[in-house]
Design a protein around this motif. Structure first.
Motif, PDB file in Angstrom:
ATOM      1  N   LYS A 284       0.806  -1.214   0.000  1.00 30.80           N
ATOM      2  CA  LYS A 284       0.000   0.000   0.000  1.00 30.80           C
ATOM      3  C   LYS A 284       0.844   1.271   0.000  1.00 30.80           C
ATOM      4  CE  LYS A 284      -4.089  -2.016   2.213  1.00 30.80           C
ATOM      5  NZ  LYS A 284      -5.052  -1.895   3.342  1.00 30.80           N
ATOM      6  N   ILE A 285       2.066   1.171   0.552  1.00 27.55           N
ATOM      7  CA  ILE A 285       2.992   2.316   0.559  1.00 27.55           C
ATOM      8  C   ILE A 285       4.377   1.798   0.208  1.00 27.55           C
ATOM      9  CG2 ILE A 285       4.059   4.149   1.922  1.00 27.55           C
ATOM     10  CD1 ILE A 285       1.572   4.105   3.719  1.00 27.55           C
ATOM     11  N   ALA A 286       4.978   2.368  -0.822  1.00 27.18           N
ATOM     12  CA  ALA A 286       6.341   2.010  -1.220  1.00 27.18           C
ATOM     13  C   ALA A 286       7.211   3.248  -1.106  1.00 27.18           C
ATOM     14  CB  ALA A 286       6.360   1.469  -2.641  1.00 27.18           C
ATOM     15  N   GLN A 287       8.231   3.185  -0.268  1.00 24.95           N
ATOM     16  CA  GLN A 287       9.013   4.365   0.109  1.00 24.95           C
ATOM     17  C   GLN A 287      10.504   4.128  -0.126  1.00 24.95           C
ATOM     18  OE1 GLN A 287       7.328   7.008   2.443  1.00 24.95           O
ATOM     19  NE2 GLN A 287       9.043   8.298   1.840  1.00 24.95           N
ATOM     20  N   PRO A 288      11.007   4.385  -1.335  1.00 22.60           N
ATOM     21  CA  PRO A 288      12.453   4.330  -1.520  1.00 22.60           C
ATOM     22  C   PRO A 288      13.131   5.570  -0.942  1.00 22.60           C
ATOM     23  CG  PRO A 288      11.397   4.957  -3.578  1.00 22.60           C
ATOM     24  CD  PRO A 288      10.298   4.658  -2.598  1.00 22.60           C
ATOM     25  N   ALA A 289      14.399   5.441  -0.613  1.00 17.23           N
ATOM     26  CA  ALA A 289      15.235   6.578  -0.211  1.00 17.23           C
ATOM     27  C   ALA A 289      16.588   6.373  -0.856  1.00 17.23           C
ATOM     28  CB  ALA A 289      15.364   6.655   1.305  1.00 17.23           C
ATOM     29  N   LYS A 290      17.245   7.462  -1.165  1.00 20.43           N
ATOM     30  CA  LYS A 290      18.476   7.467  -1.970  1.00 20.43           C
ATOM     31  C   LYS A 290      18.099   7.217  -3.425  1.00 20.43           C
ATOM     32  CE  LYS A 290      23.320   6.202  -1.343  1.00 20.43           C
ATOM     33  NZ  LYS A 290      24.234   5.370  -0.511  1.00 20.43           N
ATOM     34  N   ALA A 291      17.297   6.185  -3.672  1.00 15.83           N
ATOM     35  CA  ALA A 291      16.647   6.029  -4.971  1.00 15.83           C
ATOM     36  C   ALA A 291      15.353   6.841  -4.967  1.00 15.83           C
ATOM     37  CB  ALA A 291      16.343   4.555  -5.230  1.00 15.83           C
ATOM     38  N   GLY A 292      14.792   7.044  -6.142  1.00 17.37           N
ATOM     39  CA  GLY A 292      13.506   7.715  -6.249  1.00 17.37           C
ATOM     40  C   GLY A 292      13.566   9.223  -6.207  1.00 17.37           C
ATOM     41  N   GLY A 293      14.758   9.782  -6.310  1.00 18.87           N
ATOM     42  CA  GLY A 293      14.876  11.228  -6.222  1.00 18.87           C
ATOM     43  C   GLY A 293      14.682  11.960  -7.534  1.00 18.87           C
ATOM     44  N   SER A 294      14.507  11.220  -8.624  1.00 17.73           N
ATOM     45  CA  SER A 294      14.408  11.854  -9.931  1.00 17.73           C
ATOM     46  C   SER A 294      13.217  11.306 -10.710  1.00 17.73           C
ATOM     47  CB  SER A 294      15.690  11.606 -10.736  1.00 17.73           C
ATOM     48  OG  SER A 294      15.522  11.950 -12.092  1.00 17.73           O
ATOM     49  N   PRO A 295      12.435  12.163 -11.346  1.00 10.68           N
ATOM     50  CA  PRO A 295      11.345  11.680 -12.202  1.00 10.68           C
ATOM     51  C   PRO A 295      11.852  10.765 -13.314  1.00 10.68           C
ATOM     52  CG  PRO A 295      11.097  14.026 -11.780  1.00 10.68           C
ATOM     53  CD  PRO A 295      12.452  13.640 -11.259  1.00 10.68           C
ATOM     54  N   LEU A 441      -2.217  11.318  -0.154  1.00 13.08           N
ATOM     55  CA  LEU A 441      -1.543  10.051  -0.408  1.00 13.08           C
ATOM     56  C   LEU A 441      -2.489   9.059  -1.074  1.00 13.08           C
ATOM     57  CD1 LEU A 441       0.887   8.132   0.012  1.00 13.08           C
ATOM     58  CD2 LEU A 441      -0.059   7.595   2.263  1.00 13.08           C
ATOM     59  N   ILE A 442      -2.036   8.471  -2.169  1.00 14.39           N
ATOM     60  CA  ILE A 442      -2.788   7.448  -2.887  1.00 14.39           C
ATOM     61  C   ILE A 442      -2.139   6.092  -2.593  1.00 14.39           C
ATOM     62  CG2 ILE A 442      -3.452   6.575  -5.162  1.00 14.39           C
ATOM     63  CD1 ILE A 442      -3.298   9.455  -6.195  1.00 14.39           C
ATOM     64  N   PRO A 443      -2.912   5.070  -2.196  1.00  9.14           N
ATOM     65  CA  PRO A 443      -2.312   3.743  -1.968  1.00  9.14           C
ATOM     66  C   PRO A 443      -1.554   3.262  -3.195  1.00  9.14           C
ATOM     67  CG  PRO A 443      -4.548   3.793  -1.130  1.00  9.14           C
ATOM     68  CD  PRO A 443      -4.353   5.072  -1.895  1.00  9.14           C
ATOM     69  N   TYR A 444      -0.373   2.697  -2.976  1.00  7.97           N
ATOM     70  CA  TYR A 444       0.457   2.286  -4.111  1.00  7.97           C
ATOM     71  C   TYR A 444      -0.248   1.272  -4.991  1.00  7.97           C
ATOM     72  CZ  TYR A 444       3.890   0.155  -7.059  1.00  7.97           C
ATOM     73  OH  TYR A 444       4.535  -0.326  -8.167  1.00  7.97           O
ATOM     74  N   ASN A 445      -0.885   0.287  -4.388  1.00 13.34           N
ATOM     75  CA  ASN A 445      -1.438  -0.822  -5.175  1.00 13.34           C
ATOM     76  C   ASN A 445      -2.774  -0.490  -5.829  1.00 13.34           C
ATOM     77  OD1 ASN A 445      -3.062  -0.816  -2.925  1.00 13.34           O
ATOM     78  ND2 ASN A 445      -2.575  -2.913  -2.272  1.00 13.34           N
ATOM     79  N   THR A 446      -3.141   0.776  -5.822  1.00 14.70           N
ATOM     80  CA  THR A 446      -4.327   1.187  -6.578  1.00 14.70           C
ATOM     81  C   THR A 446      -4.052   0.980  -8.071  1.00 14.70           C
ATOM     82  OG1 THR A 446      -4.925   2.838  -4.926  1.00 14.70           O
ATOM     83  CG2 THR A 446      -5.897   3.081  -7.121  1.00 14.70           C
ATOM     84  N   GLY A 447      -4.685   0.000  -8.641  1.00 19.53           N
ATOM     85  CA  GLY A 447      -4.467  -0.266 -10.051  1.00 19.53           C
ATOM     86  C   GLY A 447      -3.235  -1.102 -10.345  1.00 19.53           C
TER      87      GLY A 447
END
Length: 448
Positions: A284-295, A441-447
Motif C-alpha cells: 500500500k505504501i512504497a518508500q524508496p530513499a536514496k533512490a527515487g529522487g528523480s522523475p 496520499l494514494i495507496p500504491y497498489n491502486t491499479g
C-alpha cells in the motif's frame, strides 16, 4: 595548516593553466545579472589576494548521477549572480567556482578534493550528495585544514561514519554539515504512513554501506515506538542482483509498507523483481530513499513507478528564496526546466542550499581568505537557504552539524496533456508547515 592568510606566502607558486601566476591572471569580463549579494562597486583588482577559490564536488554521472543532474545549471546561475563580485568587509572579491564530477566513485571524490586543495589552492570546499561523495571530500579537507561545507546525506552517516563518537567532543575542526537525520526520516515517514489504513508491517531494506548502517541504527526503533512492526531480512551488498530472499520474506509477513534505502539502480532491480513475484500487489505504501529522487528514475520503471513515495529535502513548492540567485524555489525549478528541457528533481534546491549557505558564510567573516576565520564563521552560521533556515548554533552537534527538514512527497500521474508523465506532489508537511500540501496520499497498489 594555520589559520593565517596563506596568500602572501604562496602567490608566486600558484599558477593557472598556461603558466600565468595568479597575480598576473587577467580577469575575464563579467556576464549575467546582479543579485542582492553583489557589492555596489562591481569591480575587483586582479590578483589572488582578491579571489576566493571555491571547490565544488558532486556526482553528476554514475550510479548517483541523478543527485547532480542539475548541478551544472546551479554553478552557472551562481557564476552569473556573482559575476560582479562579492563585497565583504568593504572589499569586493571575485568568486571562482571550480566544479568537479566525482562520477559516483568515492576514491575519485577523495582524489578530486586533494587536487583542488593541493593543486588549485582552493580556500573553501562545497560538497553534496551521499556518503560516497561527501565523506572522502570532507576527510581530505579536515586533513588539510581547508573549511568544508556539505549537505544531502544523513548527518549520522557523516558524523559517526567519519569517526565521531557519541558523548565525546567533535573531532572535526574544519568540516561542517547541514542535512536531515534519523529524526527527520522517522517524522516524515510516520506522518505520511498514518494517512491511510495499513497493517503497519514495514519491510525494511538497509544495505551494508554507510547510509544503510547509519539508518539501521535508529529508524527501526523509531518506527516500532510509533506502532509499526519492522521486518528486516538483514544487510546486503550494494549491487545485489537477486532480491528473491527479501521479497519472499516480505510476502510471507504480508508487509504492506516497503522502506528501501538503496542505490537507484538497485531499487530498480528490486522493484521490478517485486512486481514479477507479486509483492507489489499487496503493498500500500512504497518508500524508496536514496533512490527515487528523480522523475527520470520513476519514468524508467513504467507503471510500477507511479505512486512511489519519497521523503524530500526540497520541492518546488517550498516557500524559500535563494539569497544568492534571488530566485524562488519555483523560479529555480522553472529556470532549470527551461534551460535543460528536463523535469526538475528534488535535489536541485538541496544543492542550491550549499551555495546559499556557503556564500552566507563567506559574507559573515571579515577575511574570507583566512581559513580559521571562515571555519569559525561557519560554526555559528544562521541563514536562510532554498531549503529553509540553517542554524549551526543548535541541533544534535552544535557548531558542527545543523539539521534540515523532510517533507513527504508522492509521484502521481499528471493530467492528460501535461508536459511530464508524473509530478512529485507534497502529501505531508509535519516538519515544515510552511510548505503547502499539494495532494493526498494514494495507496500504491491502486491499479497495480
Amino acid at each position: 595548516m594555520t589559520g593565517n592568510n596563506p596568500r602572501k606566502s604562496d602567490q608566486v607558486s600558484r599558477s593557472r593553466k598556461g603558466g600565468l601566476t595568479r597575480r598576473g591572471f587577467v580577469v575575464a569580463s563579467a556576464v549575467g545579472v546582479a543579485s542582492p549579494l553583489i557589492g555596489g562597486r562591481g569591480v575587483w583588482a586582479a590578483g589572488s589576494e582578491n579571489t576566493i577559490r571555491v571547490g565544488f564536488v558532486s556526482p553528476r554521472t554514475g550510479n548517483l548521477g541523478f543527485f547532480g543532474q542539475g548541478d551544472g545549471f546551479l554553478v552557472d546561475e551562481c557564476r552569473k549572480a556573482l559575476s560582479k563580485g562579492l563585497e565583504i568587509g568593504g572589499k569586493t572579491y571575485k568568486v571562482d567556482f571550480l566544479d568537479r564530477d566525482s562520477q559516483s566513485d568515492p576514491a575519485r571524490a577523495g582524489q578530486l578534493a586533494k587536487s583542488l586543495i593541493g593543486d588549485s589552492k582552493i580556500d573553501f570546499m562545497l560538497v553534496t550528495s551521499t556518503p560516497e561523495v561527501v565523506n572522502p571530500v570532507a576527510d581530505a579537507c579536515e586533513a588539510a585544514g581547508v573549511p568544508c561545507l556539505s549537505t544531502v546525506m544523513p548527518w549520522e552517516a557523516w558524523y559517526f561514519g567519519r569517526g565521531g563518537k557519541p558523548g565525546q567532543p567533535s573531532p572535526f575542526k574544519w568540516t561542517f554539515h547541514f542535512s536531515f537525520g534519523g529524526a527527520q526520516f522517522a517524522g516524515s515517514y510516520i506522518s505520511a504512513w498514518n494517512q491511510i489504513p495499513t497493517n503497519k508491517k514495514v519491510g525494511a531494506m538497509f544495505p551494508n554501506d554507510a547510509d544503510g548502517n547509519a539508518v539501521r541504527a535508529f529508524l527501526p526503533d523509531a518506527l516500532r515506538q510509533a506502532g509499526f512492526t519492522v521486518v528486516d531480512p538483514g544487510p546486503f551488498e550494494d549491487g545485489t542482483t537477486d532480491y528473491s530472499t527479501q521479497i519472499t520474506i516480505f510476502k510471507k509477513e504480508q508487509c504492506e509498507i516497503i522502506s528501501a534505502l538503496v542505490l537507484p539502480p538497485d531499487f530498480a532491480t528490486f522493484w521490478r523483481q517485486a512486481a514479477q513475484q507479486g509483492l507489489t500487489k499487496i503493498v500500500k505504501i512504497a518508500q524508496p530513499a536514496k533512490a527515487g529522487g528523480s522523475p527520470t528514475e520513476i519514468n524508467a520503471l513504467g507503471p510500477i513507478g507511479v505512486n512511489l513515495c519519497v521523503a524530500a529535502p526540497w520541492n518546488r513548492a517550498f516557500p524559500y528564496k535563494s539569497p544568492v540567485t534571488g530566485l524562488t524555489s519555483n523560479g529555480l525549478a522553472e529556470g532549470y526546466e527551461k534551460a535543460s528541457g528536463k523535469q526538475v528533481t528534488m535535489q536541485l534546491g538541496s544543492s542550491m542550499a550549499v551555495f546559499d549557505a556557503g556564500v552566507a558564510a563567506l559574507k559573515s567573516t571579515t577575511d574570507p581568505l583566512d581559513k580559521a576565520a571562515l571555519a569559525k564563521s561557519i560554526s555559528t552560521l544562521k541563514t536562510i537557504t532554498t531549503v529553509g533556515e540553517i542554524d549551526f548554533n543548535s541541533g544534535p552537534m552544535p557548531h558542527v552539524i545543523a539539521t534540515t527538514r523532510f517533507i513527504g512527497t508522492q509521484y502521481q500521474k499528471t493530467k492528460p496533456g501535461s508536459k511530464f508523465n508524473v509530478e512529485q506532489l507534497v502529501i505531508e508537511n509535519s516538519e515544515d508547515p510552511n510548505v503547502p500540501i499539494g495532494g493526498k496520499l494514494i495507496p500504491y497498489n491502486t491499479g497495480a
